[in-house]
Design a protein around this motif. Structure first.
Motif, mmCIF file in Angstrom:
data_model
loop_
_atom_site.group_PDB
_atom_site.id
_atom_site.type_symbol
_atom_site.label_atom_id
_atom_site.label_comp_id
_atom_site.label_asym_id
_atom_site.label_seq_id
_atom_site.Cartn_x
_atom_site.Cartn_y
_atom_site.Cartn_z
ATOM 1 N N SER A 1 0.838 -1.192 0.000
ATOM 2 C CA SER A 1 0.000 0.000 0.000
ATOM 3 C C SER A 1 0.877 1.248 0.000
ATOM 4 O O SER A 1 1.418 1.647 1.031
ATOM 5 C CB SER A 1 -0.909 0.006 1.243
ATOM 6 N N HIS A 2 1.032 1.855 -1.177
ATOM 7 C CA HIS A 2 1.887 3.027 -1.326
ATOM 8 C C HIS A 2 1.319 3.876 -2.454
ATOM 9 O O HIS A 2 0.586 3.372 -3.314
ATOM 10 C CB HIS A 2 3.318 2.586 -1.631
ATOM 11 N N ASP A 3 1.660 5.170 -2.465
ATOM 12 C CA ASP A 3 1.070 6.060 -3.462
ATOM 13 C C ASP A 3 1.817 5.998 -4.796
ATOM 14 O O ASP A 3 2.314 6.991 -5.313
ATOM 15 C CB ASP A 3 0.986 7.494 -2.932
ATOM 16 N N THR B 1 5.643 1.322 2.206
ATOM 17 C CA THR B 1 4.263 0.891 2.395
ATOM 18 C C THR B 1 3.682 1.614 3.603
ATOM 19 O O THR B 1 4.376 1.832 4.597
ATOM 20 C CB THR B 1 4.158 -0.642 2.569
ATOM 21 N N GLY B 2 2.425 2.009 3.496
ATOM 22 C CA GLY B 2 1.783 2.737 4.590
ATOM 23 C C GLY B 2 1.399 1.848 5.751
ATOM 24 O O GLY B 2 1.306 2.296 6.890
ATOM 25 N N ARG C 1 0.460 12.613 3.832
ATOM 26 C CA ARG C 1 0.766 11.539 2.872
ATOM 27 C C ARG C 1 1.668 10.488 3.512
ATOM 28 O O ARG C 1 1.424 9.286 3.408
ATOM 29 C CB ARG C 1 1.438 12.116 1.627
ATOM 30 N N ASP D 1 -2.221 5.662 4.931
ATOM 31 C CA ASP D 1 -2.175 4.243 4.580
ATOM 32 C C ASP D 1 -1.393 3.957 3.307
ATOM 33 O O ASP D 1 -1.059 2.806 3.038
ATOM 34 C CB ASP D 1 -3.602 3.704 4.420
ATOM 35 N N LYS D 2 -1.112 5.007 2.510
ATOM 36 C CA LYS D 2 -0.319 4.813 1.296
ATOM 37 C C LYS D 2 1.013 5.544 1.388
ATOM 38 O O LYS D 2 1.610 5.915 0.384
ATOM 39 C CB LYS D 2 -1.104 5.280 0.060
#
Length: 267
Positions: free
Chosen positions: A125-127, A149-150, A189, A193-194
């Motif tokens: 989970s990352h942007d 990862t978030g 950010r 979570d990301k």
């Protein structure tokens, strides 16, 4: 069967650039090349290795601190590049032309046999468009790369449990981040979570994935602005000890550096 399955060096880890070197008897691979080709060549030289010896680069996601040198190294040394299809699309303009025969798709959630090792990819989970990291297997030994990862999902914990060694994210101290000079939207950010795992988040994830095989955890992707090696190491060590894990004994907590390669270590 050789006693050593893998030789590994974290060449660089941090917000300014990331690259990891891993070799077996038959293959030599980078995970990411987020610094200039010249810098990566210098880092490899510091561990008595050369880019001419490389077989491939595995890309985790398209952010610059993970792909900066990918195109240059691919073209100069005729390296195979592996990434999932969405990451290829996202990074194409940034890395420039890579000959079609060097472009390889490594789908998320798959296992690829590469010479004498198997490599498993897993999503995080990352942007980024489709970020994925990797677990390497050989001779009943394994090594996991997990940064950017978030949070660490139950599914990911299942995939990466009980490896012999880890490169695990320990990006920031939440208090340093909140008090620091980053704009509020950037802080949100990173904390989201990301975003990135904090020292505490990484440590708590570690308590659930460490097994009887686990001997080393390298703390990776530390923020220059919002963390310190000593603080990350102390926080992770403390949380592991609270969970009755012998940090410093059974499991050694190791530092990484943004511009200096770690000594090669064998598993």
């Amino acid at each position: 069967m050789s006693e050593t399955s893998f030789n590994i060096s974290v060449l660089a880890s941090g917000s300014t650039g990331n690259s990891l070197y891993i070799e077996t008897d038959k293959r030599k691979v980078l995970v990411d090349a987020g610094l200039s080709g010249k810098k990566i060549t210098s880092l490899l030289s510091s561990i008595d290795r050369s880019p001419e010896d490389l077989d491939a680069i595995l890309v985790t996601h398209e952010h610059r601190d993970h792909i900066h040198g990918v195109g240059v190294l691919a073209r100069k040394y005729h390296l195979d590049i592996y990434a999932n299809e969405l990451t290829w699309q996202a990074m194409e303009k940034s890395i420039g032309n890579v000959p079609v025969e060097q472009r390889n798709i490594f789908d998320m959630g798959k296992i690829m046999t590469f010479g004498d090792m198997d490599i498993e990819s897993f999503g995080v989970s990352h942007d980024a468009i489709a970020p994925q990291f990797y677990r390497f297997y050989k001779d009943n030994k394994s090594f996991v790369v997990l940064t950017d990862t978030g949070y660490c999902s139950e599914q990911v914990k299942g995939v990466i449990k009980n490896a012999d060694a880890y490169l695990l994210e320990s990006n920031h101290d939440p208090n340093m981040l909140r008090m620091g000079r980053y704009p509020w939207n950037t802080k949100q950010r990173i904390l989201g979570d990301k975003g990135h795992l904090s020292n505490e988040d990484g440590a708590l994830a570690a308590t659930e994935i460490i097994g009887d095989r686990t001997k080393h955890i390298y703390l990776g992707h530390l923020s220059k602005e919002n963390n310190m090696k000593e603080l990350a190491n102390m926080t992770v060590t403390g949380i592991l000890q609270q969970h009755n894990i012998d940090a410093g004994g059974q499991v050694k907590i190791m530092d990484t550096d943004p511009d200096k390669a770690c000594d090669l270590f064998a598993i």
